[in-house]
Design a protein around this motif. Structure first.
Motif, PDB file in Angstrom:
ATOM      1  N   GLU A   1      -7.244   1.058   2.364  1.00 44.41           N
ATOM      2  CA  GLU A   1      -7.015   0.775   0.951  1.00 44.41           C
ATOM      3  C   GLU A   1      -8.238   1.144   0.113  1.00 44.41           C
ATOM      4  O   GLU A   1      -8.098   1.714  -0.982  1.00 44.41           O
ATOM      5  CB  GLU A   1      -6.634  -0.693   0.776  1.00 44.41           C
ATOM      6  CG  GLU A   1      -5.220  -0.996   1.232  1.00 44.41           C
ATOM      7  CD  GLU A   1      -5.053  -2.360   1.862  1.00 44.41           C
ATOM      8  OE1 GLU A   1      -4.006  -2.576   2.505  1.00 44.41           O
ATOM      9  OE2 GLU A   1      -5.960  -3.204   1.729  1.00 44.41           O
TER      10      GLU A   1
ATOM     11  N   GLN B   1      -6.667  -1.686   7.859  1.00 48.39           N
ATOM     12  CA  GLN B   1      -5.916  -1.655   6.615  1.00 48.39           C
ATOM     13  C   GLN B   1      -6.841  -1.714   5.400  1.00 48.39           C
ATOM     14  O   GLN B   1      -6.670  -0.954   4.434  1.00 48.39           O
ATOM     15  CB  GLN B   1      -4.946  -2.848   6.557  1.00 48.39           C
ATOM     16  CG  GLN B   1      -3.661  -2.645   7.315  1.00 48.39           C
ATOM     17  CD  GLN B   1      -2.659  -3.741   7.015  1.00 48.39           C
ATOM     18  OE1 GLN B   1      -2.057  -4.305   7.913  1.00 48.39           O
ATOM     19  NE2 GLN B   1      -2.463  -4.036   5.750  1.00 48.39           N
TER      20      GLN B   1
ATOM     21  N   GLN C   1       0.840  -1.208   0.000  1.00 41.02           N
ATOM     22  CA  GLN C   1       0.000   0.000   0.000  1.00 41.02           C
ATOM     23  C   GLN C   1       0.871   1.253   0.000  1.00 41.02           C
ATOM     24  O   GLN C   1       0.626   2.203  -0.748  1.00 41.02           O
ATOM     25  CB  GLN C   1      -0.891  -0.002   1.241  1.00 41.02           C
ATOM     26  CG  GLN C   1      -1.687   1.274   1.453  1.00 41.02           C
ATOM     27  CD  GLN C   1      -2.281   1.336   2.846  1.00 41.02           C
ATOM     28  OE1 GLN C   1      -3.053   0.470   3.237  1.00 41.02           O
ATOM     29  NE2 GLN C   1      -1.902   2.360   3.606  1.00 41.02           N
TER      30      GLN C   1
ATOM     31  N   LEU D   1      -4.910  -4.670  -1.335  1.00 41.63           N
ATOM     32  CA  LEU D   1      -6.278  -5.057  -0.985  1.00 41.63           C
ATOM     33  C   LEU D   1      -6.506  -6.541  -1.253  1.00 41.63           C
ATOM     34  O   LEU D   1      -7.104  -7.253  -0.432  1.00 41.63           O
ATOM     35  CB  LEU D   1      -7.273  -4.207  -1.778  1.00 41.63           C
ATOM     36  CG  LEU D   1      -8.753  -4.492  -1.526  1.00 41.63           C
ATOM     37  CD1 LEU D   1      -9.119  -4.228  -0.071  1.00 41.63           C
ATOM     38  CD2 LEU D   1      -9.624  -3.652  -2.454  1.00 41.63           C
TER      39      LEU D   1
ATOM     40  N   LEU E   1      -2.046  -0.399  -4.538  1.00 35.37           N
ATOM     41  CA  LEU E   1      -3.251  -0.456  -3.709  1.00 35.37           C
ATOM     42  C   LEU E   1      -4.085  -1.699  -3.999  1.00 35.37           C
ATOM     43  O   LEU E   1      -4.585  -2.350  -3.072  1.00 35.37           O
ATOM     44  CB  LEU E   1      -4.093   0.804  -3.932  1.00 35.37           C
ATOM     45  CG  LEU E   1      -3.357   2.143  -3.774  1.00 35.37           C
ATOM     46  CD1 LEU E   1      -4.316   3.290  -4.048  1.00 35.37           C
ATOM     47  CD2 LEU E   1      -2.753   2.262  -2.386  1.00 35.37           C
TER      48      LEU E   1
END
Length: 525
Positions: free
Chosen positions: A305, A301, A274, A283, A279
């Motif tokens: 994201e 987290q 990230q 994820l 990204l």
């Protein structure tokens, strides 16, 4: 009573496991500590004050937070609050067990067959703006292997380390050091001490020397056991805390190659992806975690994201839920008011931040957020005081020094700004965008718009993708009129849009993204 039976539940308090018909139930973290507190009181009513003190302290929580955690515990146990079997509410007083837990007599034959090594908590944390995760591993030794004389100390140390609070982490450090005195050759003690020391430096505002000692301990373990997956994870954690991103990524990957089921390390590596701007990959990896209930900070987290990818509605719902459910989670306490700030809801951001500051989770990020809000209100004196408090909390952190200097009660002198720039220019970025953002603040203070924009572009190249924050923060207000600032934001938006489309087309996308467009909304939720 280390092992008890509550109706059809078999509970091992030493290993913090709850089973029904040999099926392991997802009771861990705060839910386990709440359940264990109730077990300790039998069928007596446990008051809200007692639960707050014994389960959440030193964090300060109210009845709503306790009720939410009881709801999660009931869900994990398969209980129904309207017709409870295990935990009942006593209106206005607290909670109690519905039946008296009964001690379980160990099976002597099973005891002579194998020797069980204490379960150990393997956990790793992500560095600047750190995220931490925890997973459980079980190792069985043959009867011929003699357990370490330090095993009782290690068992208690692992227990305290897994709680995730500053005071308990200190207890774990003391116990790990005692274990090494009893058994100087113990690899488990070195590994555990490395993790606890890294946590002290990353999560609990400890000195840099703690992370440096953690690195030395992890290196020592790897010299003794070159293929130890947990040691690679511990070394990655130490590198992470010291800001060495490339080394942390390499170590986390080595750990996962040796132990693909290590969800804690997978989440820590995802955080670094990230920070590198990957990204969609971050994820996907976080959503692939097999036992999410055992990974601390995972929900925070994932929400972050989604926010960076422009799924602001879904992210806001998750941030708000995390803020309600995890009052002792410093990153949840930062994420929700910050989300409100960047969406333009300043009043709610101030209210949420005021609540977060009472929860006993001190962190420079909370104070920096407060300083930003005070600058947006035009209260520069209050902002100066807040940024100085942030600096004092972690005096070794460079960004805190710069913000305290730039927004102090007295204007920063040109000589001071030049000296800070010279210091930063001599230091490697180590893969993080933070140093470039800090240089941009200093060049902005000098009035050098072109240099500040070049610094921001360097941050974007390193992986910085938070365009919403750049649009909202008062820290870069002098750059907003520059044409290059808009072009920089457009560069971020284009990359995020491509990654967003990839997520929406993927079979692993979260359910709350169904029916959404690949084009993100800009500027607000």
């Amino acid at each position: 009573m280390d092992t008890v039976q509550l109706l059809d539940l078999h509970i091992d308090r030493s290993t913090q496991q709850v089973r029904r018909d040999d099926v392991l139930l997802p009771v861990s973290g705060l839910s386990w500590r709440l359940f264990d507190c109730l077990l300790a009181h039998g069928t007596a009513v446990v008051s809200f004050d007692t639960l707050a003190r014994d389960v959440w302290a030193p964090a300060v929580v109210g009845e709503d937070a306790i009720s939410q955690r009881v709801k999660l515990l009931r869900q994990a146990l398969g209980d129904d609050g309207r017709r409870p079997r295990y935990v009942r509410s006593v209106r206005g007083r607290g909670y109690q067990l519905c039946a008296l837990p009964q001690p379980v007599v160990p099976d002597e034959e099973a005891d002579t067959a194998v020797v069980h090594r204490p379960r150990r908590w393997g956990w790793a944390v992500a560095g600047v703006g750190v995220l931490v995760a925890a997973t459980l591993a079980v190792v069985m030794w043959p009867a011929s292997v003699t357990p370490s004389p330090a095993s009782p100390l290690l068992q208690r140390a692992d227990h305290y380390a897994g709680i995730g609070q500053a005071s308990n982490n200190q207890r774990a450090i003391v116990l790990y050091r005692q274990a090494l005195q009893v058994d100087p050759e113990s690899i488990a003690a070195r590994r555990g001490l490395a993790r606890a020391l890294a946590a002290e430096g990353c999560l609990f505002n400890g000195p840099r020397q703690s992370a440096e000692e953690a690195l030395a301990l992890a290196n020592d373990v790897l010299r003794r056991a070159p293929d130890d997956a947990a040691a690679f994870a511990a070394r990655g954690y130490a590198h992470d805390c010291l800001g060495a991103m490339a080394q942390a990524v390499a170590d986390y990957r080595q750990a996962l190659q040796r132990d693909p089921g290590d969800d804690a390390t997978r989440a820590s590596l995802a955080y670094l992806y990230q920070e590198q701007g990957h990204l969609a990959q971050a994820l996907q990896d976080n959503l692939a975690v097999r036992t999410p209930e055992r990974v601390r900070f995972l929900d925070v987290q994932i929400a972050r994201e989604l926010e960076l990818l422009g799924f602001t509605d879904a992210a806001a719902r998750r941030h708000q839920r995390n803020f309600q459910l995890y009052p002792d989670n410093v990153f949840a306490n930062i994420a929700w008011p910050r989300s409100l700030l960047v969406s333009g809801d300043q009043a709610r951001a101030e209210s949420a931040l005021a609540q977060a500051l009472t929860r006993g989770t001190p962190h420079p990020g909370l104070l920096r957020l407060q300083g930003e809000l005070e600058l947006m209100q035009g209260n520069r004196a209050a902002a100066a005081e807040t940024f100085e408090r942030s600096r004092q909390l972690r005096p070794q952190q460079s960004l805190g020094q710069t913000l305290a200097g730039l927004h102090g009660s007295a204007p920063a002198s040109p000589e001071w700004v030049a000296a800070r720039l010279q210091t930063l220019s001599a230091q490697p970025d180590d893969g993080w965008a933070d140093a470039a953002l800090e240089r941009a603040l200093l060049h902005q203070a000098q009035g050098d718009v072109d240099a500040a924009l070049a610094d921001l572009q360097h941050a974007v190249t390193a992986g910085f993708r938070d365009a919403r924050w750049l649009r909202a923060t008062p820290l870069f207000s002098r750059l907003r009129a520059a044409p290059g600032y808009a072009r920089l934001l457009a560069t971020i938006d284009a990359d995020v849009a491509a990654q967003r489309a990839r997520v929406l087309a993927a079979p692993w996308r979260p359910d709350d993204l169904k029916g959404l467009s690949a084009t993100p909304a800009t500027g607000s939720r």
